[in-house]
Write a protein that holds these residues in place. Structure first.
Motif, PDB file in Angstrom:
ATOM      1  N   THR A   1      -4.807  15.837  -3.516  1.00 40.69           N
ATOM      2  CA  THR A   1      -5.701  16.476  -2.553  1.00 40.69           C
ATOM      3  C   THR A   1      -7.098  15.909  -2.731  1.00 40.69           C
ATOM      4  O   THR A   1      -7.688  16.128  -3.775  1.00 40.69           O
ATOM      5  CB  THR A   1      -5.739  18.002  -2.778  1.00 40.69           C
ATOM      6  OG1 THR A   1      -4.407  18.494  -2.741  1.00 40.69           O
ATOM      7  CG2 THR A   1      -6.560  18.681  -1.719  1.00 40.69           C
ATOM      8  N   PRO A   2      -7.653  15.209  -1.766  1.00 33.16           N
ATOM      9  CA  PRO A   2      -7.012  14.719  -0.538  1.00 33.16           C
ATOM     10  C   PRO A   2      -6.003  13.631  -0.882  1.00 33.16           C
ATOM     11  O   PRO A   2      -5.987  13.123  -2.004  1.00 33.16           O
ATOM     12  CB  PRO A   2      -8.173  14.172   0.276  1.00 33.16           C
ATOM     13  CG  PRO A   2      -9.183  13.760  -0.731  1.00 33.16           C
ATOM     14  CD  PRO A   2      -9.035  14.740  -1.878  1.00 33.16           C
ATOM     15  N   PRO A   3      -5.144  13.240   0.096  1.00 32.21           N
ATOM     16  CA  PRO A   3      -4.152  12.191  -0.180  1.00 32.21           C
ATOM     17  C   PRO A   3      -4.814  10.943  -0.758  1.00 32.21           C
ATOM     18  O   PRO A   3      -5.905  10.565  -0.356  1.00 32.21           O
ATOM     19  CB  PRO A   3      -3.548  11.904   1.201  1.00 32.21           C
ATOM     20  CG  PRO A   3      -3.754  13.162   1.963  1.00 32.21           C
ATOM     21  CD  PRO A   3      -5.069  13.717   1.465  1.00 32.21           C
ATOM     22  N   LEU A   4      -4.167  10.339  -1.722  1.00 33.13           N
ATOM     23  CA  LEU A   4      -4.704   9.197  -2.440  1.00 33.13           C
ATOM     24  C   LEU A   4      -4.035   7.922  -1.938  1.00 33.13           C
ATOM     25  O   LEU A   4      -2.810   7.819  -1.942  1.00 33.13           O
ATOM     26  CB  LEU A   4      -4.437   9.364  -3.940  1.00 33.13           C
ATOM     27  CG  LEU A   4      -4.890   8.282  -4.871  1.00 33.13           C
ATOM     28  CD1 LEU A   4      -6.407   8.174  -4.866  1.00 33.13           C
ATOM     29  CD2 LEU A   4      -4.398   8.570  -6.274  1.00 33.13           C
TER      30      LEU A   4
ATOM     31  N   ARG B   1       0.853  -1.186   0.000  1.00 28.73           N
ATOM     32  CA  ARG B   1       0.000   0.000   0.000  1.00 28.73           C
ATOM     33  C   ARG B   1       0.887   1.232   0.000  1.00 28.73           C
ATOM     34  O   ARG B   1       1.936   1.244   0.622  1.00 28.73           O
ATOM     35  CB  ARG B   1      -0.900   0.023   1.220  1.00 28.73           C
ATOM     36  CG  ARG B   1      -2.055  -0.918   1.095  1.00 28.73           C
ATOM     37  CD  ARG B   1      -2.968  -0.790   2.265  1.00 28.73           C
ATOM     38  NE  ARG B   1      -2.520  -1.797   3.235  1.00 28.73           N
ATOM     39  CZ  ARG B   1      -3.069  -1.987   4.402  1.00 28.73           C
ATOM     40  NH1 ARG B   1      -4.060  -1.234   4.794  1.00 28.73           N
ATOM     41  NH2 ARG B   1      -2.633  -2.928   5.196  1.00 28.73           N
ATOM     42  N   ALA B   2       0.424   2.257  -0.682  1.00 25.23           N
ATOM     43  CA  ALA B   2       1.187   3.499  -0.757  1.00 25.23           C
ATOM     44  C   ALA B   2       0.234   4.678  -0.627  1.00 25.23           C
ATOM     45  O   ALA B   2      -0.976   4.537  -0.810  1.00 25.23           O
ATOM     46  CB  ALA B   2       1.938   3.570  -2.092  1.00 25.23           C
ATOM     47  N   VAL B   3       0.786   5.841  -0.309  1.00 22.10           N
ATOM     48  CA  VAL B   3      -0.008   7.059  -0.195  1.00 22.10           C
ATOM     49  C   VAL B   3       0.632   8.119  -1.073  1.00 22.10           C
ATOM     50  O   VAL B   3       1.827   8.382  -0.979  1.00 22.10           O
ATOM     51  CB  VAL B   3      -0.054   7.567   1.271  1.00 22.10           C
ATOM     52  CG1 VAL B   3      -0.874   8.842   1.359  1.00 22.10           C
ATOM     53  CG2 VAL B   3      -0.593   6.519   2.200  1.00 22.10           C
ATOM     54  N   ASP B   4      -0.186   8.717  -1.945  1.00 18.83           N
ATOM     55  CA  ASP B   4       0.264   9.858  -2.745  1.00 18.83           C
ATOM     56  C   ASP B   4      -0.132  11.112  -1.979  1.00 18.83           C
ATOM     57  O   ASP B   4      -1.272  11.557  -2.025  1.00 18.83           O
ATOM     58  CB  ASP B   4      -0.387   9.839  -4.120  1.00 18.83           C
ATOM     59  CG  ASP B   4       0.053  11.007  -4.998  1.00 18.83           C
ATOM     60  OD1 ASP B   4       0.775  11.892  -4.497  1.00 18.83           O
ATOM     61  OD2 ASP B   4      -0.347  11.027  -6.167  1.00 18.83           O
ATOM     62  N   ARG B   5       0.814  11.666  -1.251  1.00 18.25           N
ATOM     63  CA  ARG B   5       0.525  12.833  -0.415  1.00 18.25           C
ATOM     64  C   ARG B   5       0.456  14.120  -1.228  1.00 18.25           C
ATOM     65  O   ARG B   5       0.063  15.158  -0.707  1.00 18.25           O
ATOM     66  CB  ARG B   5       1.557  12.949   0.694  1.00 18.25           C
ATOM     67  CG  ARG B   5       1.410  11.838   1.718  1.00 18.25           C
ATOM     68  CD  ARG B   5       2.259  12.092   2.950  1.00 18.25           C
ATOM     69  NE  ARG B   5       1.914  11.170   4.001  1.00 18.25           N
ATOM     70  CZ  ARG B   5       2.594  10.063   4.276  1.00 18.25           C
ATOM     71  NH1 ARG B   5       3.641   9.744   3.570  1.00 18.25           N
ATOM     72  NH2 ARG B   5       2.209   9.281   5.261  1.00 18.25           N
ATOM     73  N   THR B   6       0.831  14.064  -2.499  1.00 20.55           N
ATOM     74  CA  THR B   6       0.731  15.260  -3.339  1.00 20.55           C
ATOM     75  C   THR B   6      -0.686  15.471  -3.834  1.00 20.55           C
ATOM     76  O   THR B   6      -1.032  16.545  -4.289  1.00 20.55           O
ATOM     77  CB  THR B   6       1.688  15.174  -4.546  1.00 20.55           C
ATOM     78  OG1 THR B   6       1.290  14.088  -5.392  1.00 20.55           O
ATOM     79  CG2 THR B   6       3.126  14.977  -4.089  1.00 20.55           C
TER      80      THR B   6
END
Length: 114
Positions: free
Chosen positions: A17-20, A10-15
């Protein structure tokens, strides 16, 4: 974890909006990389249905890695829900299974129409 053809995480794209939140698959082996390419092409062909996971990105790096970024769907998989998480005498009821099977059939109909 490790899957049939690669490593999943699992990963989070913090760039975003909202984080993906995404599920990602990575591979370095040639045969596994080809399977990821095929999965990406197949998902691209059937894109646009609410019951089919969305392909967000597919990346092949110059260093020889392949990444497949998918919509994250929490909640476990159907097999676990139907058979593993329930007691042997309390399998998924027909009533509970009906909407799941309906969604699978709708997604399959969409795939076959492509």
């Amino acid at each position: 974890g490790h899957g049939g053809f690669g490593e999943g995480f699992r990963a989070v794209d913090r760039t975003a909006t909202p984080p993906l939140y995404v599920a990602a698959k990575r591979s370095r082996r040639a045969a596994d990389m080809e399977m990821l390419r095929k999965e990406a092409r197949a998902l691209d062909l059937v894109a646009g249905h609410p019951f089919i996971i969305e392909l967000l990105d597919f990346i092949e790096t110059p260093g020889g890695q392949t990444f497949l970024f998918l919509e994250f769907c929490g909640g476990g998989d159907l097999f676990d829900r139907a058979f593993v998480e329930t007691a042997p005498d309390k399998r998924l009821s027909e009533r509970a299974a009906r909407p799941i099977v309906r969604r699978i059939a709708e997604a399959l109909r969409h795939c076959l129409s492509r």
